[in-house]
Design a protein around this motif. Structure first.
Motif, mmCIF file in Angstrom:
data_model
loop_
_atom_site.group_PDB
_atom_site.id
_atom_site.type_symbol
_atom_site.label_atom_id
_atom_site.label_comp_id
_atom_site.label_asym_id
_atom_site.label_seq_id
_atom_site.Cartn_x
_atom_site.Cartn_y
_atom_site.Cartn_z
ATOM 1 N N VAL A 1 36.220 -84.383 -6.543
ATOM 2 C CA VAL A 1 36.647 -83.664 -5.333
ATOM 3 C C VAL A 1 35.652 -82.546 -5.006
ATOM 4 N N TYR A 2 35.232 -81.808 -6.054
ATOM 5 C CA TYR A 2 34.293 -80.711 -5.825
ATOM 6 C C TYR A 2 32.940 -81.237 -5.335
ATOM 7 N N ASP A 3 32.483 -82.354 -5.926
ATOM 8 C CA ASP A 3 31.213 -82.949 -5.480
ATOM 9 C C ASP A 3 31.277 -83.346 -4.010
ATOM 10 N N LEU B 1 30.099 -79.388 7.547
ATOM 11 C CA LEU B 1 31.517 -79.214 7.895
ATOM 12 C C LEU B 1 32.187 -78.159 7.025
ATOM 13 N N VAL B 2 31.488 -77.760 5.946
ATOM 14 C CA VAL B 2 31.994 -76.696 5.070
ATOM 15 C C VAL B 2 30.875 -75.687 4.865
ATOM 16 N N SER C 1 20.642 -78.462 -4.451
ATOM 17 C CA SER C 1 19.362 -78.371 -3.747
ATOM 18 C C SER C 1 18.846 -79.763 -3.457
ATOM 19 N N ILE C 2 17.775 -79.834 -2.650
ATOM 20 C CA ILE C 2 17.143 -81.101 -2.304
ATOM 21 C C ILE C 2 16.454 -81.718 -3.529
ATOM 22 N N ARG D 1 29.026 -81.730 -0.975
ATOM 23 C CA ARG D 1 28.192 -82.533 -0.073
ATOM 24 C C ARG D 1 28.446 -82.177 1.388
ATOM 25 N N LEU D 2 29.702 -81.831 1.712
ATOM 26 C CA LEU D 2 30.024 -81.454 3.091
ATOM 27 C C LEU D 2 29.350 -80.139 3.490
#
Length: 808
Positions: free
Chosen positions: A82-84, A99-100, A108-109, A88-89
């Motif tokens: 759920v945290y992952d 969205l978050v 990071s990239i 990602r959002l």
């Protein structure tokens, strides 16, 4: 509880259970809904944050609190997953519009993990409010959560086409999806065009949606791939890093990478380029540095002086993730089923969802406006008979009695009576009736407007268009990805991959091949080549590591081997058998080997067979990217084999080719007699052979050359090339040996002697005879030559070699 045991075939049980599991993960886990572009866990995260008030205008809240809310209320899975999903959002290199919003380390990239959820804080972004807007106005269906204690939305109202804007990627049972992100302003513009013209073509839509717009930027190549994807849901594009050249003070230059392809791990990319440099797979790179800081992504590839930067860049495009292929696979859940969709069905599904959302919202607002108007009308009536109403209330026993009395005395409805008895005394002023009358007018206008929207489909579409335009105006941003129409061809310069070095290449008759440094060659002595007993040298050449070796076999096949890939072996040591580099048959033998720098039309390869076939093919036709298997050089019939391969000047039609047969027949003709054929052709007849005769020699000759002939009786004969009269192809030819009735001479070996040649060697299995070419006097046409060796003691002549290696 009664125990029920069923006896069922295992395949039925597994098929049924896996079918149920597949249905669940397809619909409820891995694939996004076409309407709001969200997977269930993403939808639950956003709704949990919204319902708990963790919205954009509020303060940030610990991520652990949100994860706990999601797990406890809607999504009973592991907190890490759920945290992952929540992180990602919030990652602006994964989503075109996050969205978050998150405070703290959200990864990071370079694929670094985010900080633990107890450290980071998050809230909904401003744009995500548009996904959830009007969700409390009965715009979407709600269903019970996993334990029936809460209600959760099946889909979000999604006031913009989020699936196209942020894209999606996922893998489920039997399905996968890869939908790239797009520019929000372009997607909304295309949606507005579709609303105005549902029959619009994909080409017309692409005037608005140019193509994907990745958060990491980059250069997108291949408009045809984009068009195909928009039409069918599947297509392929190339994403290339954005680069620029910089010149350093010391005269060197460096390649600066400022944007990399979508979902490429930057640290792995830097590591890969550095490995290529360290392993010397590419020449010219001094070092690779990651200079990324808060101002943006930056990779520096420092180059040596005077190297071709574009050639190195092309090599890196080919061999690293500086350039990647992206395959569209636009699968989304539509009407409860996974569906491969082009861009029009996607926009159409989104538009139908918006029509439903706006209709339901309008119905909700209308019912609330009508209910309020009913109350306002009751209050206005109350103020006109205020004294009688007060008297009725004062004489009532309680609230319920007062409501009943108002309904019976003045024909108020129950709702109006409830509003009257709850009326506060300060509202009974003269000013309040004006406010009520103004509110009544506003409600009349609003109700008329809402009814018009419900009654007129065009008005409803106008509402959708106006709201989309508002979102576009508020959230539009410039494109990050540049689109190029064609996919650029990558041409790799050999100098980039292989350092230019002069080496010696040797090939033996038994097929042992190697390359040797000039240092080892000169130190060992030219004659001390390492070969097996009874093996002989076929060719020794000074070559460059950037060249390509063409090795021809007796079965009409050839091997393409880059010289730099040949085993680097000392001159005194045995080479590596060619079959260990490119697999060949056990009974296949090496006939000839050449080295080529450029495959051009200026040169040609001529092959001749034992049974008298010959063909000429341009050298350019031998170029191939397939080097792991033997390739066809000439079609060879059963029972026949290639005995000679020549590299000739394709433009010199006067070049003479001579053939010599076992029975001593000779035919010479110019190259112009040979037509150019493809590699898979069998060729044409080289010479008209007598019965039981075969070709022993096929080679090019010039006026200064002589031909050395060895017979089975141990005799050697040498004739001038000028004795050979030029004729037409496919004739019987002239006789070079005098025919004897008893024990006639037959040619077992022959070689063309060039002016620079000085020595010859005759080899049998166990013996060797070496002599000077000049010692063999030039014979007339019909003599059989001089006896050199006694066959009874020397043995069968196996090889006739001219100028063995570098003998002087």
């Amino acid at each position: 509880m009664a125990e029920i045991i069923q006896s069922l075939p295992l395949e039925d049980v597994i098929g049924d259970r896996f079918g149920r599991y597949s249905k669940y993960i397809i619909q409820e886990r891995a694939l996004p809904d076409v309407r709001d572009g969200l997977k269930p866990v993403q939808r639950r995260i956003l709704y949990a944050m919204y319902s708990s008030g963790n919205t954009y205008e509020k303060n940030f809240r610990k991520s652990a609190k949100t994860v706990g809310d999601v797990i406890g209320q809607f999504h009973p899975h592991g907190d890490t997953s759920v945290y992952d999903a929540m992180v990602r959002l919030s990652q602006d290199w994964k989503l075109r519009h996050v969205l978050v919003e998150m405070h703290g380390n959200n990864g990071s990239i370079d694929n670094d993990p985010p900080a633990a959820m107890r450290y980071t804080e998050a809230k909904l972004s401003l744009l995500s409010d548009q996904l959830l807007r009007d969700i409390n106005k009965e715009t979407v269906d709600f269903v019970p959560n996993y334990d029936d204690t809460e209600m959760e939305p099946m889909v979000l109202p999604a006031r913009f086409p989020n699936l196209l804007v942020n894209g999606s990627t996922g893998i489920s049972a039997g399905y996968a999806t890869d939908i790239p992100p797009h520019n929000l302003a372009e997607v909304i513009s295309a949606t507005l065009k579709y609303i105005d013209n549902p029959d619009i073509t994909v080409n017309q839509l692409m005037k608005n949606i140019k193509g994907p717009d990745f958060p990491t930027g980059g250069i997108i190549q291949g408009i045809e791939g984009i068009k195909k994807a928009y039409e069918t849901g599947k297509g392929k594009i190339i994403i290339r890093s954005k680069t620029e050249m910089e010149t350093l003070r010391n005269g060197r230059s460096q390649i600066i990478v400022t944007e990399i392809p979508y979902e490429v791990n930057k640290s792995n990319l830097v590591k890969k380029i550095d490995e290529l440099r360290a392993d010397k797979k590419v020449e010219g790179i001094v070092e690779v540095r990651d200079e990324t800081d808060r101002s943006g992504l930056r990779m520096a590839i420092e180059l040596k002086k005077d190297v071709n930067a574009n050639a190195i860049l092309n090599f890196l495009y080919k061999n690293t993730d500086l350039q990647v292929a992206y395959n569209f696979n636009m699968v989304a859940i539509s009407d409860g089923r996974p569906k491969l969709m082009g861009i029009k069905p996607m926009i159409d599904s989104y538009l139908n969802h918006q029509i439903e959302v706006v209709t339901r919202r309008t119905q909700h607002d209308l019912s609330h406006a009508e209910a309020r108007m009913h109350i306002v009308e009751g209050l206005i009536k109350t103020l006109s008979i205020l004294d009688e109403v007060i008297a009725i209330i004062r004489n009532s026993k309680n609230k319920s009695d007062a409501k009943n009395n108002l309904v019976s005395e003045f024909d108020f409805t129950k709702e109006q009576a409830e509003a009257i008895v709850m009326l506060q005394l300060y509202r009974l002023t003269n000013t309040d009736i004006v406010a009520l009358q103004d509110e009544h007018k506003d409600l009349e206008t609003l109700i008329a407007k809402l009814k018009h929207i419900l009654d007129d489909h065009e008005a409803l579409l106008d509402v959708i268009k106006n709201e989309l335009n508002d979102i576009k105006a508020q959230f539009k941003s410039p494109r990050r990805s540049v689109i190029e129409a064609e996919i650029a061809e990558i041409k790799i310069d050999k100098e980039v991959i292989v350092p230019s070095e002069t080496v010696m290449m040797s090939v033996t008759h038994e097929g042992y091949i190697k390359r040797t440094s000039l240092r080892s060659f000169n130190a060992s002595g030219k004659e001390e080549i390492g070969i097996k007993d009874k093996d002989t040298v076929l060719t020794v050449q000074e070559v460059n590591t950037q060249d390509t070796a063409l090795v021809f076999t007796n079965k009409g096949r050839y091997l393409l081997i880059a010289v730099h890939k040949l085993p680097d072996i000392k001159w005194k040591d045995l080479g590596k058998h060619v079959s260990q580099i490119v697999p060949i048959d056990e009974d296949e033998a090496i006939v000839q080997a050449f080295v080529v720098s450029n495959f051009t039309d200026d040169e040609a390869i001529v092959t001749a067979t034992r049974q008298g076939m010959i063909k000429k093919s341009l050298l350019s036709g031998f170029k191939s990217s397939r080097t792991s298997k033997p390739l066809v050089a000439a079609k060879v019939k059963a029972g026949d084999e290639i005995i000679s391969v020549m590299k000739v000047n394709a433009k010199n039609d006067l070049q003479l080719i001579t053939l010599l047969t076992h029975k001593g027949m000779s035919l010479t003709y110019p190259l112009s007699e040979l037509p150019e054929t493809g590699l898979r052709a069998a060729g044409v007849k080289a010479i008209n052979l007598k019965e039981a005769d075969t070709v022993v020699l096929a080679d090019t000759v010039d006026d200064e050359d002589t031909i050395l002939i060895a017979t089975q009786r141990g005799a050697l004969k040498r004739v001038r090339a000028t004795l050979l009269q030029s004729a037409k192809r496919a004739q019987r030819g002239m006789t070079l040996l005098k025919e004897l009735k008893k024990n006639p001479h037959r040619v077992v070996a022959a070689k063309v002697c060039r002016p620079e040649h000085q020595t010859f060697i005759l080899r049998s299995n166990n013996e060797q005879y070496e002599g000077s070419i000049e010692d063999i006097h030039l014979s007339e046409q019909y003599t059989n030559g001089s006896f050199i060796v006694d066959i009874t003691t020397f043995g069968e002549i196996k090889h006739l070699e001219i100028n063995m290696l570098f003998k002087n």
